[in-house]
Design a protein around this motif. Structure first.
Motif, PDB file in Angstrom:
ATOM      1  N   GLY A 110       0.925  -1.173   0.109  1.00  0.00           N
ATOM      2  CA  GLY A 110      -0.077   0.139  -0.138  1.00  0.00           C
ATOM      3  C   GLY A 110       0.999   1.284   0.000  1.00  0.00           C
ATOM      4  N   THR A 111       2.013   1.182   0.900  1.00  0.00           N
ATOM      5  CA  THR A 111       2.865   2.393   0.660  1.00  0.00           C
ATOM      6  C   THR A 111       3.520   2.614  -0.586  1.00  0.00           C
ATOM      7  OG1 THR A 111       3.079   2.104   3.175  1.00  0.00           O
ATOM      8  CG2 THR A 111       4.604   3.309   2.213  1.00  0.00           C
ATOM      9  N   VAL A 112       3.921   1.399  -1.161  1.00  0.00           N
ATOM     10  CA  VAL A 112       4.598   1.590  -2.530  1.00  0.00           C
ATOM     11  C   VAL A 112       3.510   2.035  -3.568  1.00  0.00           C
ATOM     12  CG1 VAL A 112       5.478   0.152  -4.318  1.00  0.00           C
ATOM     13  CG2 VAL A 112       6.390  -0.325  -1.964  1.00  0.00           C
ATOM     14  N   ALA A 113       2.543   1.635  -3.433  1.00  0.00           N
ATOM     15  CA  ALA A 113       1.325   2.292  -4.366  1.00  0.00           C
ATOM     16  C   ALA A 113       0.980   3.725  -4.366  1.00  0.00           C
ATOM     17  CB  ALA A 113       0.059   1.640  -4.219  1.00  0.00           C
ATOM     18  N   LEU A 114       1.115   4.327  -3.197  1.00  0.00           N
ATOM     19  CA  LEU A 114       1.112   5.721  -2.863  1.00  0.00           C
ATOM     20  C   LEU A 114       2.276   6.272  -3.324  1.00  0.00           C
ATOM     21  CD1 LEU A 114      -0.251   8.097  -1.568  1.00  0.00           C
ATOM     22  CD2 LEU A 114       1.340   7.607   0.397  1.00  0.00           C
ATOM     23  N   GLY A 115       3.243   5.812  -3.242  1.00  0.00           N
ATOM     24  CA  GLY A 115       4.943   6.289  -3.891  1.00  0.00           C
ATOM     25  C   GLY A 115       4.779   6.282  -5.218  1.00  0.00           C
ATOM     26  N   VAL A 116       4.241   5.240  -5.876  1.00  0.00           N
ATOM     27  CA  VAL A 116       4.380   5.029  -7.428  1.00  0.00           C
ATOM     28  C   VAL A 116       3.427   6.035  -7.801  1.00  0.00           C
ATOM     29  CG1 VAL A 116       3.543   3.819  -9.349  1.00  0.00           C
ATOM     30  CG2 VAL A 116       5.088   2.744  -7.448  1.00  0.00           C
ATOM     31  N   LEU A 117       2.057   6.496  -7.271  1.00  0.00           N
ATOM     32  CA  LEU A 117       1.219   7.283  -7.616  1.00  0.00           C
ATOM     33  C   LEU A 117       1.872   8.647  -7.626  1.00  0.00           C
ATOM     34  CD1 LEU A 117      -1.785   7.891  -8.627  1.00  0.00           C
ATOM     35  CD2 LEU A 117      -2.284   8.083  -6.153  1.00  0.00           C
ATOM     36  N   ALA A 118       2.524   9.089  -6.666  1.00  0.00           N
ATOM     37  CA  ALA A 118       3.197  10.447  -6.666  1.00  0.00           C
ATOM     38  C   ALA A 118       4.417  10.686  -7.627  1.00  0.00           C
ATOM     39  CB  ALA A 118       3.738  10.679  -4.994  1.00  0.00           C
ATOM     40  N   VAL A 119       5.225   9.509  -8.044  1.00  0.00           N
ATOM     41  CA  VAL A 119       6.156   9.564  -8.815  1.00  0.00           C
ATOM     42  C   VAL A 119       5.536   9.741 -10.499  1.00  0.00           C
ATOM     43  CG1 VAL A 119       8.014   8.362 -10.278  1.00  0.00           C
ATOM     44  CG2 VAL A 119       7.932   8.302  -7.856  1.00  0.00           C
ATOM     45  N   THR A 120       4.519   9.088 -10.551  1.00  0.00           N
ATOM     46  CA  THR A 120       3.762   9.211 -11.782  1.00  0.00           C
ATOM     47  C   THR A 120       3.417  10.679 -11.980  1.00  0.00           C
ATOM     48  OG1 THR A 120       2.657   7.000 -11.532  1.00  0.00           O
ATOM     49  CG2 THR A 120       1.562   8.437 -13.014  1.00  0.00           C
ATOM     50  N   GLY A 121       2.776  11.429 -11.142  1.00  0.00           N
ATOM     51  CA  GLY A 121       2.644  12.724 -10.762  1.00  0.00           C
ATOM     52  C   GLY A 121       3.551  13.859 -11.208  1.00  0.00           C
ATOM     53  N   VAL A 122       4.866  13.372 -10.909  1.00  0.00           N
ATOM     54  CA  VAL A 122       5.985  14.095 -11.269  1.00  0.00           C
ATOM     55  C   VAL A 122       6.547  14.026 -12.793  1.00  0.00           C
ATOM     56  CG1 VAL A 122       8.791  14.132 -10.914  1.00  0.00           C
ATOM     57  CG2 VAL A 122       7.213  13.650  -9.073  1.00  0.00           C
ATOM     58  N   VAL A 123       6.088  12.543 -13.258  1.00  0.00           N
ATOM     59  CA  VAL A 123       6.461  12.605 -14.766  1.00  0.00           C
ATOM     60  C   VAL A 123       5.435  13.248 -15.526  1.00  0.00           C
ATOM     61  CG1 VAL A 123       6.479  10.798 -16.309  1.00  0.00           C
ATOM     62  CG2 VAL A 123       7.499  10.272 -14.424  1.00  0.00           C
ATOM     63  N   GLY A 124       4.285  13.217 -15.061  1.00  0.00           N
ATOM     64  CA  GLY A 124       3.227  13.911 -15.790  1.00  0.00           C
ATOM     65  C   GLY A 124       3.254  15.566 -15.930  1.00  0.00           C
ATOM     66  N   ILE A 125       3.763  16.188 -14.701  1.00  0.00           N
ATOM     67  CA  ILE A 125       4.033  17.543 -14.754  1.00  0.00           C
ATOM     68  C   ILE A 125       5.082  17.865 -15.487  1.00  0.00           C
ATOM     69  CG2 ILE A 125       4.379  19.461 -13.051  1.00  0.00           C
ATOM     70  CD1 ILE A 125       3.095  17.886 -10.968  1.00  0.00           C
ATOM     71  N   THR A 126       6.231  16.877 -15.425  1.00  0.00           N
ATOM     72  CA  THR A 126       7.411  17.297 -16.258  1.00  0.00           C
ATOM     73  C   THR A 126       7.070  17.271 -17.656  1.00  0.00           C
ATOM     74  OG1 THR A 126       8.553  16.560 -14.474  1.00  0.00           O
ATOM     75  CG2 THR A 126       9.912  16.873 -16.506  1.00  0.00           C
ATOM     76  N   LEU A 127       6.446  16.150 -18.264  1.00  0.00           N
ATOM     77  CA  LEU A 127       5.977  16.165 -19.505  1.00  0.00           C
ATOM     78  C   LEU A 127       5.086  17.403 -19.665  1.00  0.00           C
ATOM     79  CD1 LEU A 127       6.002  14.217 -21.967  1.00  0.00           C
ATOM     80  CD2 LEU A 127       3.835  13.141 -21.225  1.00  0.00           C
ATOM     81  N   PHE A 128       4.142  17.676 -19.220  1.00  0.00           N
ATOM     82  CA  PHE A 128       3.314  18.898 -19.376  1.00  0.00           C
ATOM     83  C   PHE A 128       4.417  20.091 -19.697  1.00  0.00           C
ATOM     84  CE2 PHE A 128       1.367  23.023 -18.649  1.00  0.00           C
ATOM     85  CZ  PHE A 128       0.203  22.598 -19.290  1.00  0.00           C
ATOM     86  N   GLY A 129       5.442  20.225 -19.050  1.00  0.00           N
ATOM     87  CA  GLY A 129       6.332  21.432 -18.999  1.00  0.00           C
ATOM     88  C   GLY A 129       7.383  21.086 -20.537  1.00  0.00           C
ATOM     89  N   THR A 130       7.373  19.963 -20.853  1.00  0.00           N
ATOM     90  CA  THR A 130       8.364  19.633 -22.024  1.00  0.00           C
ATOM     91  C   THR A 130       7.444  20.062 -23.290  1.00  0.00           C
ATOM     92  OG1 THR A 130       9.426  17.906 -20.793  1.00  0.00           O
ATOM     93  CG2 THR A 130       9.516  17.724 -23.130  1.00  0.00           C
TER      94      THR A 130
END
Length: 430
Positions: free
Chosen positions: A397-417
């Motif tokens: 469950g903790t890992v799932a929370l972390g993966v969700l947050a990392v996905t957010g980082v990638v999405g925001i960075t991709l938007f900036g790109t």
């Protein structure tokens, strides 16, 4: 036939001095740079400030299982000894950054550390979990004056080309503080209990604070501002209307959500089967922070080679790989996972925080304060949500929370790109 030259003219021509290059009228940049005067003292002073900040801020994190057992509280309740400190820091970082605009970065950093270390000596005496949480909140509020002021100090006193490396050293101090605090508390707590462990951290922080004040050079490029609420509100609105700054704030919060969740819960996981490790060994696990020291110090080279967004993609993918590896029941793979999570987090944090300092051309303390506020909101949320996820679904469950947050980082960075590839009118706003 050309007219003859007069003798006076000839004499004047002979008297002219030999031609010489015109003096360079470009003003010399007097800010600090590697190899220049004061740079090493400044770097070491802020390194020590980073050590004290993270050692105090996360001093109870490695001790949560012992605090739970001694005070008879659940993991989610004990996690508030961490979340209260980081949450208070997030709440107070902006108003204290405004004080630094008026009274100076070094003055506020010194005052913040002084109050925090005094409270740190009182924390071991807390009679109950409620008192412990309250003292930790006061400690977090005191520490709020340091991170944003440090970033603003560096932006003003260090040359732009050296800024990422200088901030990387401060972040490296954070990693050393987090690592040493957890290792020391782990072994001291195993021998004498969690209260003595917190007392030792308090004494170490006092020594760091004294050395910091003695070493940090006086600011040469600080111009005092006024304590105007309207001016502060205008500056904050200006920063929040900057799309790039907003993306960097979100990235910092999401990276710290991962980190806060993982390191709040990992102690509970390692005390359970199949690992069943003693407290001292669990504390030593935090030696992986050394990887964070290296990755944050190398952030400048990563940005130079990959660009800001490329470095963020690398940091996010490294963190995600570590999260997935940590699901293993093999302790070596779990350790490798923690190494990757730590390396990715510290690299991403150093890149994002230094980008904030370079992007803001005015109100740098407020720009850094907003980043720090988002960052520690992420820490507080990660610690609390990570504990809830662990209680509900175990480590997965903790890992799932972390993966969700990392996905957010990638999405925001991709938007900036993608925004950077739009027409110039759009790209200039990003």
């Amino acid at each position: 036939m050309p007219p003859a030259s007069s003798g006076a003219a000839a004499t004047h021509a002979v008297a002219l001095p030999p031609s010489s290059p015109a003096p360079d009228s470009t003003p010399r940049d007097s800010r600090m740079a590697p190899g220049g005067p004061g740079y090493r003292r400044m770097s070491f002073a802020l390194f020590l400030a980073g050590v004290a900040t993270f050692a105090l801020l996360y001093s109870t994190q490695a001790l949560l299982p012992l605090i739970s057992a001694d005070l008879g509280v659940s993991a989610s309740t004990a996690s508030w000894t961490v979340s209260a400190a980081t949450g208070a820091l997030a709440l107070f970082v902006l108003p204290l950054s405004a004080l630094s605009e008026r009274y100076g970065r070094r003055t506020l950093m010194t005052a913040s550390l002084a109050v925090a270390v005094v409270v740190g000596l009182l924390v071991p005496l807390a009679p109950s979990v409620g008192a412990l949480i309250a003292l930790r909140a006061v400690q977090g509020a005191a520490l709020a004056g340091l991170p944003a002021s440090a970033m603003a100090y560096l932006a003003e006193e260090v040359r732009p080309k050296a800024l990422v490396a200088a901030i990387g050293m401060f972040v490296a101090g954070n990693s050393i503080g987090g690592m040493s605090g957890r290792i020391v508390t782990g072994w001291v707590a195993q021998a004498w209990g969690w209260r003595w462990a917190l007392a030792v951290v308090g004494v170490v922080a006092v020594l760091c604070a004294l050395a910091f004040r003695a070493l940090l050079p006086a600011p040469r490029h600080f111009t005092p501002g006024t304590l105007s609420p309207k001016s502060l509100a205008r500056t904050v609105r200006s920063h929040l209307s900057n799309p790039l700054l907003c993306r960097l704030y979100a990235i910092g919060a999401l990276f710290m959500t991962v980190f806060g969740a993982v390191y709040t819960v990992i102690g509970y996981r390692l005390t359970e089967a199949p690992f069943s490790l003693p407290q001292g060994v669990i504390g030593s696990i935090f030696l992986v922070y050394l990887v964070g020291t290296a990755s944050s110090a190398a952030a400048g080279k990563l940005v130079a080679r990959l660009g800001r967004r490329g470095a963020l993609y690398l940091a996010a993918s490294t963190t995600a790989a570590g999260l997935l590896l940590s699901l293993s029941s093999d302790i070596l793979l779990v350790l490798l996972g923690l190494v990757l999570i730590t390396a990715g987090f510290f690299a991403g944090h150093a890149v994002a925080s230094s980008s904030v300092s370079r992007t803001a051309t005015r109100g740098r303390a407020q720009a850094s304060a907003l980043y720090q506020s988002a960052y520690y909101v992420g820490s507080s949320a990660g610690g609390t949500l990570g504990a809830i996820a662990f209680h509900s679904g175990g480590w997965a469950g903790t890992v799932a929370l972390g993966v969700l947050a990392v996905t957010g980082v990638v999405g925001i960075t991709l938007f900036g790109t993608r925004a950077a590839r739009r027409p110039a009118a759009v790209a200039s706003a990003c």
